[in-house]
Design a protein around this motif. Structure first.
Motif, mmCIF file in Angstrom:
data_model
loop_
_atom_site.group_PDB
_atom_site.id
_atom_site.type_symbol
_atom_site.label_atom_id
_atom_site.label_comp_id
_atom_site.label_asym_id
_atom_site.label_seq_id
_atom_site.Cartn_x
_atom_site.Cartn_y
_atom_site.Cartn_z
ATOM 1 N N PHE A 36 -2.595 -0.270 -12.018
ATOM 2 C CA PHE A 36 -3.201 -0.958 -10.879
ATOM 3 C C PHE A 36 -3.849 -2.256 -11.332
ATOM 4 C CE2 PHE A 36 -3.593 3.487 -9.021
ATOM 5 C CZ PHE A 36 -2.453 3.327 -8.255
ATOM 6 N N ASN A 48 -6.114 11.379 4.468
ATOM 7 C CA ASN A 48 -4.833 11.914 4.924
ATOM 8 C C ASN A 48 -4.774 13.424 4.739
ATOM 9 O OD1 ASN A 48 -1.983 12.864 3.946
ATOM 10 N ND2 ASN A 48 -1.615 11.166 5.355
ATOM 11 N N GLY A 60 -1.961 11.660 -9.844
ATOM 12 C CA GLY A 60 -1.092 10.492 -9.767
ATOM 13 C C GLY A 60 -1.897 9.208 -9.759
ATOM 14 N N LEU A 61 -2.893 9.150 -8.907
ATOM 15 C CA LEU A 61 -3.705 7.939 -8.824
ATOM 16 C C LEU A 61 -4.478 7.700 -10.114
ATOM 17 C CD1 LEU A 61 -5.030 8.221 -5.159
ATOM 18 C CD2 LEU A 61 -3.538 6.443 -6.088
ATOM 19 N N GLU A 93 8.981 17.389 -0.750
ATOM 20 C CA GLU A 93 9.401 17.158 0.632
ATOM 21 C C GLU A 93 8.192 16.924 1.537
ATOM 22 O OE1 GLU A 93 11.710 20.587 1.365
ATOM 23 O OE2 GLU A 93 13.414 19.892 0.166
ATOM 24 N N LEU A 131 -7.105 3.436 -2.041
ATOM 25 C CA LEU A 131 -5.978 4.357 -2.119
ATOM 26 C C LEU A 131 -6.478 5.798 -2.222
ATOM 27 C CD1 LEU A 131 -3.547 2.456 -4.522
ATOM 28 C CD2 LEU A 131 -3.466 2.610 -2.033
ATOM 29 N N GLU A 161 5.279 15.687 0.761
ATOM 30 C CA GLU A 161 4.666 14.385 0.534
ATOM 31 C C GLU A 161 5.481 13.266 1.165
ATOM 32 O OE1 GLU A 161 1.801 14.758 0.061
ATOM 33 O OE2 GLU A 161 1.170 14.368 -1.993
ATOM 34 N N THR A 207 -4.115 15.267 8.180
ATOM 35 C CA THR A 207 -2.810 15.922 8.326
ATOM 36 C C THR A 207 -2.502 16.731 7.077
ATOM 37 O OG1 THR A 207 -1.637 14.013 7.415
ATOM 38 C CG2 THR A 207 -1.954 14.073 9.787
ATOM 39 N N VAL A 248 0.839 -1.198 0.000
ATOM 40 C CA VAL A 248 0.000 0.000 0.000
ATOM 41 C C VAL A 248 0.875 1.250 0.000
ATOM 42 C CG1 VAL A 248 -1.622 1.372 1.344
ATOM 43 C CG2 VAL A 248 -1.950 -1.087 1.140
ATOM 44 N N THR A 291 2.849 9.898 8.771
ATOM 45 C CA THR A 291 1.530 9.268 8.837
ATOM 46 C C THR A 291 1.348 8.346 7.642
ATOM 47 O OG1 THR A 291 0.475 11.075 7.645
ATOM 48 C CG2 THR A 291 0.551 11.254 10.021
ATOM 49 N N THR A 316 2.631 1.719 -3.459
ATOM 50 C CA THR A 316 1.779 2.280 -4.510
ATOM 51 C C THR A 316 1.447 3.732 -4.218
ATOM 52 O OG1 THR A 316 -0.123 1.336 -3.370
ATOM 53 C CG2 THR A 316 0.740 0.104 -5.223
ATOM 54 N N THR A 317 1.201 4.048 -2.954
ATOM 55 C CA THR A 317 0.941 5.439 -2.604
ATOM 56 C C THR A 317 2.138 6.323 -2.932
ATOM 57 O OG1 THR A 317 -0.574 4.795 -0.831
ATOM 58 C CG2 THR A 317 0.364 7.007 -0.728
ATOM 59 N N ALA A 322 -2.148 16.993 -7.363
ATOM 60 C CA ALA A 322 -1.073 16.052 -7.690
ATOM 61 C C ALA A 322 -1.435 14.632 -7.254
ATOM 62 C CB ALA A 322 0.229 16.490 -7.035
ATOM 63 N N ARG A 323 -2.012 14.512 -6.058
ATOM 64 C CA ARG A 323 -2.362 13.169 -5.587
ATOM 65 C C ARG A 323 -3.433 12.541 -6.471
ATOM 66 N NH1 ARG A 323 -2.590 13.320 1.058
ATOM 67 N NH2 ARG A 323 -0.427 14.038 1.355
ATOM 68 N N ARG A 365 2.095 9.335 -5.631
ATOM 69 C CA ARG A 365 2.409 10.712 -5.251
ATOM 70 C C ARG A 365 3.555 11.262 -6.087
ATOM 71 N NH1 ARG A 365 2.017 11.150 1.361
ATOM 72 N NH2 ARG A 365 -0.189 10.514 1.520
ATOM 73 N N GLU A 376 -5.810 8.763 0.552
ATOM 74 C CA GLU A 376 -5.165 10.030 0.265
ATOM 75 C C GLU A 376 -6.036 11.209 0.705
ATOM 76 O OE1 GLU A 376 -2.267 9.585 0.108
ATOM 77 O OE2 GLU A 376 -1.445 9.860 -1.892
ATOM 78 N N ASN A 426 5.201 13.451 4.905
ATOM 79 C CA ASN A 426 3.881 12.962 5.289
ATOM 80 C C ASN A 426 3.833 11.442 5.246
ATOM 81 O OD1 ASN A 426 1.126 11.897 4.142
ATOM 82 N ND2 ASN A 426 0.636 13.716 5.352
#
Lengths: 229, 229
Positions: free
Chosen positions: B205, B222, B195-196, A217, B215, A219, B226, A184, A226, A187-188, B191-192, A192, B219, A222
DNA sequence: CGTACTAGTTATAACTTCTAACATACGCAT
DNA sequence: ATGCGTATGTTAGAAGTTATAACTAGTACG
């Protein structure tokens, strides 16, 4: 069916063949660097090499076969760059992850045309991920997995819905030990990085007048503080 | 330089012109849907429309002009879909963010060819982001900014290195009130998601045999728990 | 009602990929 | 050493592409 050596073998002729193939790919990469995939012309490549048109079809079945080969090479190169950047001994595994991200980004910025090649459906008519391409893309994933494994083997063992398929995937890749958590996170991480890199090389950040370095930085930090799962 | 109405105006002739342009784009989109950008041929489009070859050059300067137009349309469509999904009143602004992500992903999965179009350097010879394209891409960003503004106006006021350029960027877009934090979160969100989505529509995937839905959720969660800055 | 502009047409040039038929030359096994 | 057979390269050509040029027909507007 006689005993003669064919061009595929390691004979003198085979070596020459491999060498010519490499030359072709080298010229093709140059053409690709300025002009994008559209500008890659077998004819033009042949002209540069001093041979005439159809000669190249002795080495690549067609234009798409050449492109596919370039994609595979690019995956290998990217993976190699990431491996090299994360090789050796590291005091802090977090630093190793940061080095991985840095190498990934640097490779993409150095050769944006090759990076773009990776994520363009290679043969629009065919299956998006034909076998050799899948294998090639997994090389890159392996690096991420390996680096992340060193970071938090003690992480939460995950109980999410992703566990089953990811564990299966991990097992199928010969790393049955790798917990689903790692997959996980890998892939994350990949998503990213790809998201940021992709926006960066297309100029989306530049057009806003900002340097995305802090975003990278952020990402990574993070992901360390977390982590998902 | 006489007083006559030209084809660009709102006259009858201008309306007809706009209608034909739309027809061309519609057919072009269909060709693009199966076969990718490579398969988009002005000749083929003309044949479908029942006119002969060069007629299309009355409506689009060249093939790339048509493609650029399709890119701008796609940006507008994507932004519209995201706006529609987040419109109205929302109890929990976090749910609104989740709806945004869902809409973004859904649009991309529905029309992967158009999504791919967005992030392919539109005219390889030109500046990657010529003016109209930059504007179009900002439409999508605006939605993200607006949604994020509703979430945590109370967020940390940010003191990072990104603050100055982002504040400037925000001011230049007529939203001087938007703190740099929001912009950081918006770009991170974009961006997240990209990306996914990008990995998903290229089949990365699927080739691993897993459903990326968790996923996405991870994200977004998250980002809510945070947030960067 | 006529003029000026538009939208279509064909012809053509310069490309592209890729196939076919043919010539040559070279490596390999005898 | 010699000849066979394959690999490699050649030209010719078909079918396609983008794009320009020159020309014709139609039509909206003053």
């Amino acid at each position: 069916m006689d005993g003669r050596a064919h061009a595929g073998g390691p004979g003198l002729r085979g070596r020459f063949r491999a060498q010519v193939r490499d030359e072709i790919k080298q010229v093709a990469l140059r053409q690709l660097a300025d002009g994008g995939p559209q500008a890659l012309s077998l004819n033009a490549v042949a002209k540069v090499l001093g041979v005439s048109g159809p000669a190249l079809y002795r080495y690549f079945a067609n234009r798409d076969a050449l492109l596919t080969d370039l994609v595979v090479d690019a995956y290998r190169d990217l993976a190699a760059a990431c491996e090299a950047a994360t090789a050796g001994a590291w005091k802090d595994p977090a630093d190793r992850l940061r080095a991985l991200a840095k190498a990934y980004r640097a490779w993409a910025l150095e050769e944006p045309h090759r990076y773009r090649l990776l994520f363009r459906a290679p043969l629009y008519g065919y299956d998006a991920h034909s076998e050799p391409l899948v294998q090639a893309s997994q090389i890159a994933m392996n690096v991420a997995v390996e680096v992340l494994e060193g970071i938090a083997a003690e992480g939460p063992v995950a109980g999410g819905e992703l566990e089953a398929p990811l564990a299966e995937w991990a097992a199928g890749r010969g790393m049955p030990g790798a917990a689903a958590v790692i997959a996980v996170r890998a892939t994350t991480l990949w998503a990213r990085l790809h998201g940021l890199v992709s926006l960066e090389i297309e100029g989306n950040f530049a057009s806003m007048g900002l340097d995305p370095t802090p975003l990278y930085e952020g990402e990574i930090t993070n992901l360390l503080t977390t982590p998902p799962a």
